[in-house]
Scaffold this motif. Structure first.
Motif, PDB file in Angstrom:
ATOM      1  N   CYS A  17      -7.974 -14.429  43.447  1.00  0.00           N
ATOM      2  CA  CYS A  17      -7.143 -15.598  43.204  1.00  0.00           C
ATOM      3  C   CYS A  17      -7.858 -16.536  42.249  1.00  0.00           C
ATOM      4  CB  CYS A  17      -6.788 -16.311  44.505  1.00  0.00           C
ATOM      5  SG  CYS A  17      -8.207 -16.955  45.366  1.00  0.00           S
ATOM      6  N   VAL A  18      -7.090 -17.405  41.620  1.00  0.00           N
ATOM      7  CA  VAL A  18      -7.644 -18.362  40.665  1.00  0.00           C
ATOM      8  C   VAL A  18      -7.508 -19.753  41.255  1.00  0.00           C
ATOM      9  CG1 VAL A  18      -7.438 -19.323  38.356  1.00  0.00           C
ATOM     10  CG2 VAL A  18      -7.079 -16.882  38.709  1.00  0.00           C
ATOM     11  N   ILE A  19      -8.639 -20.421  41.377  1.00  0.00           N
ATOM     12  CA  ILE A  19      -8.671 -21.794  41.866  1.00  0.00           C
ATOM     13  C   ILE A  19      -9.492 -22.595  40.875  1.00  0.00           C
ATOM     14  CG2 ILE A  19      -9.405 -23.347  43.725  1.00  0.00           C
ATOM     15  CD1 ILE A  19      -9.036 -21.013  45.671  1.00  0.00           C
ATOM     16  N   ALA A  20      -8.902 -23.662  40.347  1.00  0.00           N
ATOM     17  CA  ALA A  20      -9.548 -24.524  39.356  1.00  0.00           C
ATOM     18  C   ALA A  20      -9.972 -23.715  38.127  1.00  0.00           C
ATOM     19  CB  ALA A  20     -10.734 -25.268  39.954  1.00  0.00           C
ATOM     20  N   ARG A  21      -9.105 -22.810  37.695  1.00  0.00           N
ATOM     21  CA  ARG A  21      -9.305 -21.978  36.509  1.00  0.00           C
ATOM     22  C   ARG A  21     -10.469 -20.993  36.638  1.00  0.00           C
ATOM     23  NH1 ARG A  21      -8.904 -27.091  34.883  1.00  0.00           N
ATOM     24  NH2 ARG A  21     -11.020 -27.161  34.111  1.00  0.00           N
ATOM     25  N   PHE A  22     -10.976 -20.769  37.843  1.00  0.00           N
ATOM     26  CA  PHE A  22     -12.047 -19.797  38.067  1.00  0.00           C
ATOM     27  C   PHE A  22     -11.542 -18.711  39.005  1.00  0.00           C
ATOM     28  CE2 PHE A  22     -14.429 -23.644  36.998  1.00  0.00           C
ATOM     29  CZ  PHE A  22     -15.267 -23.150  36.003  1.00  0.00           C
ATOM     30  N   PRO A  23     -11.817 -17.453  38.704  1.00  0.00           N
ATOM     31  CA  PRO A  23     -11.380 -16.371  39.595  1.00  0.00           C
ATOM     32  C   PRO A  23     -12.320 -16.232  40.796  1.00  0.00           C
ATOM     33  CG  PRO A  23     -12.467 -15.466  37.671  1.00  0.00           C
ATOM     34  CD  PRO A  23     -12.407 -16.954  37.465  1.00  0.00           C
ATOM     35  N   PHE A  24     -11.731 -15.978  41.952  1.00  0.00           N
ATOM     36  CA  PHE A  24     -12.493 -15.768  43.176  1.00  0.00           C
ATOM     37  C   PHE A  24     -11.961 -14.538  43.882  1.00  0.00           C
ATOM     38  CE2 PHE A  24     -12.906 -20.317  42.463  1.00  0.00           C
ATOM     39  CZ  PHE A  24     -14.255 -20.529  42.701  1.00  0.00           C
ATOM     40  N   ASP A  25     -12.854 -13.746  44.436  1.00  0.00           N
ATOM     41  CA  ASP A  25     -12.480 -12.618  45.275  1.00  0.00           C
ATOM     42  C   ASP A  25     -12.651 -13.057  46.719  1.00  0.00           C
ATOM     43  OD1 ASP A  25     -11.827 -10.694  43.310  1.00  0.00           O
ATOM     44  OD2 ASP A  25     -13.971 -10.399  42.908  1.00  0.00           O
ATOM     45  N   LEU A  26     -11.552 -13.448  47.347  1.00  0.00           N
ATOM     46  CA  LEU A  26     -11.587 -13.963  48.708  1.00  0.00           C
ATOM     47  C   LEU A  26     -11.052 -12.923  49.676  1.00  0.00           C
ATOM     48  CD1 LEU A  26     -10.174 -17.566  48.160  1.00  0.00           C
ATOM     49  CD2 LEU A  26     -12.562 -16.869  48.326  1.00  0.00           C
ATOM     50  N   THR A  27     -11.670 -12.873  50.844  1.00  0.00           N
ATOM     51  CA  THR A  27     -11.182 -12.039  51.932  1.00  0.00           C
ATOM     52  C   THR A  27     -11.028 -12.918  53.165  1.00  0.00           C
ATOM     53  OG1 THR A  27     -13.402 -11.468  52.700  1.00  0.00           O
ATOM     54  CG2 THR A  27     -12.383  -9.991  51.057  1.00  0.00           C
ATOM     55  N   ARG A  28     -10.186 -12.473  54.074  1.00  0.00           N
ATOM     56  CA  ARG A  28      -9.980 -13.224  55.311  1.00  0.00           C
ATOM     57  C   ARG A  28     -11.289 -13.368  56.077  1.00  0.00           C
ATOM     58  NH1 ARG A  28      -5.735 -14.809  58.530  1.00  0.00           N
ATOM     59  NH2 ARG A  28      -6.177 -14.834  60.755  1.00  0.00           N
ATOM     60  N   SER A  29     -12.028 -12.276  56.197  1.00  0.00           N
ATOM     61  CA  SER A  29     -13.298 -12.328  56.933  1.00  0.00           C
ATOM     62  C   SER A  29     -14.324 -13.198  56.209  1.00  0.00           C
ATOM     63  CB  SER A  29     -13.844 -10.921  57.149  1.00  0.00           C
ATOM     64  OG  SER A  29     -14.091 -10.295  55.910  1.00  0.00           O
TER      65      SER A  29
ATOM     66  N   ARG B 138     -17.201 -23.745  46.676  1.00  0.00           N
ATOM     67  CA  ARG B 138     -18.397 -24.515  46.332  1.00  0.00           C
ATOM     68  C   ARG B 138     -18.174 -25.392  45.109  1.00  0.00           C
ATOM     69  NH1 ARG B 138     -20.684 -19.294  47.227  1.00  0.00           N
ATOM     70  NH2 ARG B 138     -21.460 -19.140  49.348  1.00  0.00           N
ATOM     71  N   GLN B 139     -16.943 -25.869  44.962  1.00  0.00           N
ATOM     72  CA  GLN B 139     -16.590 -26.763  43.866  1.00  0.00           C
ATOM     73  C   GLN B 139     -16.247 -28.135  44.419  1.00  0.00           C
ATOM     74  OE1 GLN B 139     -13.508 -25.270  41.364  1.00  0.00           O
ATOM     75  NE2 GLN B 139     -14.526 -23.329  40.991  1.00  0.00           N
ATOM     76  N   ASP B 140     -16.273 -29.120  43.546  1.00  0.00           N
ATOM     77  CA  ASP B 140     -15.890 -30.468  43.924  1.00  0.00           C
ATOM     78  C   ASP B 140     -14.392 -30.502  44.224  1.00  0.00           C
ATOM     79  OD1 ASP B 140     -14.939 -33.403  43.068  1.00  0.00           O
ATOM     80  OD2 ASP B 140     -17.042 -33.460  43.709  1.00  0.00           O
ATOM     81  N   ARG B 141     -13.999 -31.315  45.181  1.00  0.00           N
ATOM     82  CA  ARG B 141     -12.591 -31.379  45.594  1.00  0.00           C
ATOM     83  C   ARG B 141     -11.671 -31.859  44.479  1.00  0.00           C
ATOM     84  NH1 ARG B 141     -12.681 -33.468  51.852  1.00  0.00           N
ATOM     85  NH2 ARG B 141     -14.458 -32.205  52.462  1.00  0.00           N
TER      86      ARG B 141
END
Length: 103
Positions: A3-15, A52-55
């Motif tokens: 997913c992309v949050i704040a223009r940065f891609p992240f590989d997130l998992t539920r765990s 780990r980004q600013d809100r």
């Protein structure tokens, strides 16, 4: 899930999200929130811990979308209560005196 949050891609998992939020004390949730485990966290707090980004760098909608896709329960803002119509000054004064209200 990517997913992309704040223009940065992240590989997130539920765990991975569960592990990241383990031991984090939830702040007071006054707006959108995410239920992780048995706790309800504000969306911005979850986004800050996970990315780990600013809100200020991301929107609540980005995090809500990602958490929903991962299967977490998300809650929107509570609807504002409908305004109630109060007594006019004459009826208010009459009620305070214990007299029947004037019609």
């Amino acid at each position: 899930m990517r997913c992309v949050i704040a223009r940065f891609p992240f590989d997130l998992t539920r765990s991975g999200v569960l592990e990241s939020m383990k031991g984090v004390k939830p702040e007071q949730a006054s707006g959108e929130s995410v239920i992780i485990g048995r706790r309800t966290y504000p969306v911005k707090q979850v986004g800050q811990v996970v990315t780990r980004q600013d809100r200020r760098d991301f929107s609540a909608g980005e995090v809500l979308r990602a958490m929903t896709q991962l299967g977490f329960t998300c809650r929107d803002l509570a609807p504002a209560p409908a305004p109630t119509r109060g007594l006019d000054p004459l009826r208010h004064a009459s009620a305070m005196l214990g007299a029947p209200a004037a019609t």
